[in-house]
Write a protein that holds these residues in place. Structure first.
Motif, PDB file in Angstrom:
ATOM      1  N   LEU A 167     -92.164 -53.793 -94.930  1.00 36.55           N
ATOM      2  CA  LEU A 167     -90.940 -54.469 -95.381  1.00 36.55           C
ATOM      3  C   LEU A 167     -89.700 -53.614 -95.208  1.00 36.55           C
ATOM      4  CD1 LEU A 167     -92.238 -56.081 -98.715  1.00 36.55           C
ATOM      5  CD2 LEU A 167     -92.175 -57.079 -96.434  1.00 36.55           C
ATOM      6  N   PHE A 219     -88.327 -61.841 -89.350  1.00 39.15           N
ATOM      7  CA  PHE A 219     -89.674 -62.034 -89.899  1.00 39.15           C
ATOM      8  C   PHE A 219     -89.915 -63.518 -90.162  1.00 39.15           C
ATOM      9  CE2 PHE A 219     -89.773 -57.526 -91.517  1.00 39.15           C
ATOM     10  CZ  PHE A 219     -90.975 -57.169 -90.935  1.00 39.15           C
ATOM     11  N   ARG A 234     -95.624 -66.419 -92.493  1.00 42.46           N
ATOM     12  CA  ARG A 234     -96.679 -65.537 -91.965  1.00 42.46           C
ATOM     13  C   ARG A 234     -96.772 -64.255 -92.774  1.00 42.46           C
ATOM     14  NH1 ARG A 234     -96.208 -65.406 -85.409  1.00 42.46           N
ATOM     15  NH2 ARG A 234     -97.740 -67.042 -85.033  1.00 42.46           N
ATOM     16  N   LEU A 235     -95.622 -63.734 -93.161  1.00 40.72           N
ATOM     17  CA  LEU A 235     -95.600 -62.512 -93.955  1.00 40.72           C
ATOM     18  C   LEU A 235     -96.231 -62.755 -95.333  1.00 40.72           C
ATOM     19  CD1 LEU A 235     -94.827 -59.553 -93.992  1.00 40.72           C
ATOM     20  CD2 LEU A 235     -92.512 -60.214 -94.652  1.00 40.72           C
ATOM     21  N   TYR A 267     -99.922 -62.785 -94.839  1.00 45.48           N
ATOM     22  CA  TYR A 267    -100.384 -61.417 -94.626  1.00 45.48           C
ATOM     23  C   TYR A 267    -100.497 -60.669 -95.962  1.00 45.48           C
ATOM     24  CZ  TYR A 267    -100.192 -56.463 -93.436  1.00 45.48           C
ATOM     25  OH  TYR A 267    -100.448 -55.116 -93.379  1.00 45.48           O
ATOM     26  N   LEU A 323     -89.745 -63.385-100.699  1.00 39.23           N
ATOM     27  CA  LEU A 323     -89.491 -62.968 -99.312  1.00 39.23           C
ATOM     28  C   LEU A 323     -88.219 -63.620 -98.766  1.00 39.23           C
ATOM     29  CD1 LEU A 323     -93.160 -63.115 -97.999  1.00 39.23           C
ATOM     30  CD2 LEU A 323     -91.749 -61.055 -98.163  1.00 39.23           C
ATOM     31  N   SER A 359     -91.270 -65.656 -92.607  1.00 38.79           N
ATOM     32  CA  SER A 359     -91.595 -65.410 -94.013  1.00 38.79           C
ATOM     33  C   SER A 359     -92.932 -66.033 -94.427  1.00 38.79           C
ATOM     34  CB  SER A 359     -90.467 -65.900 -94.930  1.00 38.79           C
ATOM     35  OG  SER A 359     -90.185 -67.256 -94.681  1.00 38.79           O
TER      36      SER A 359
END
Length: 193
Positions: free
Chosen positions: A192, A152, A156-157, A160, A139, A154
């Motif tokens: 994304l 974003f 947290r992404l 997720y 990411l 990264s």
């Protein structure tokens, strides 16, 4: 003097992964293990202690094997976004593979065994953290290359997407088709873009 083993312990763990992956922990008996692994009951207990300890060692081996595959994807990814897709696709494909019919061995272990089992939870936590770091690496690379917005978060992404992988595993175990799971994965990856 200790006797040498007349079987390969790694091969035996791979067989245990396959059997536990198909049947689960509870539905696999010691007698089935002895027959499937092709070792004597005394060798099973002398080498692994008991069924639970064999299961934990099999989980560790499975975890290391999956981590190695994720690292290879991250190391070889010239395109970070494609690397992220490949990472998640490997997770999905593993849920429908011959060895792991009905999901990921690690996630299924969480669903099947008591969460208070410290050995199990330590293996799961360590594996999850290592795999998340690999995904986070991809990411951040995507952000650095301008393929993913720098806005974003990264971390947290990554959380997720890791949760999405767990959800896909549960879906596969509950009988959702690979086609539907693939559509879910494609929808997940659309964030994304």
């Amino acid at each position: 003097m200790a006797r040498s083993k007349n079987f390969d312990t790694d091969d035996t763990l791979d067989k245990a992964i396959a059997l536990f992956g198909k049947q689960g922990y509870r539905d696999t008996t010691p007698a089935q293990l002895v027959e499937y692994l092709g070792i004597s009951r005394s060798s099973l207990y002398d080498t692994y202690g008991d069924k639970q300890n064999l299961y934990l060692k099999a989980l560790q081996r499975y975890s290391a094997r999956v981590e190695k595959q994720f690292i290879a994807i991250a190391d070889q990814a010239e395109d970070a976004r494609q690397g992220i897709r490949d990472y998640l696709q490997l997770s999905l494909d593993g849920c429908f593979g011959e060895d792991m019919q009905g999901g990921c061995f690690l996630v299924n272990s969480i669903a099947e065994l008591p969460s208070g089992e410290p050995g199990l939870m330590a293996i799961i936590a360590e594996s999850t953290e290592k795999n998340k770091k690999i995904l986070l690496r991809l990411l951040k690379k995507a952000q650095k290359e301008g393929q993913l917005s720098a806005d974003f978060n990264s971390t947290r992404l990554a959380d997720y997407l890791m949760n999405a992988v767990t959800g896909l595993t549960i879906s596969a175990k509950s009988g959702v088709s690979k086609k539907v799971c693939q559509q879910i994965l494609d929808t997940t990856l659309s964030i994304l873009e």
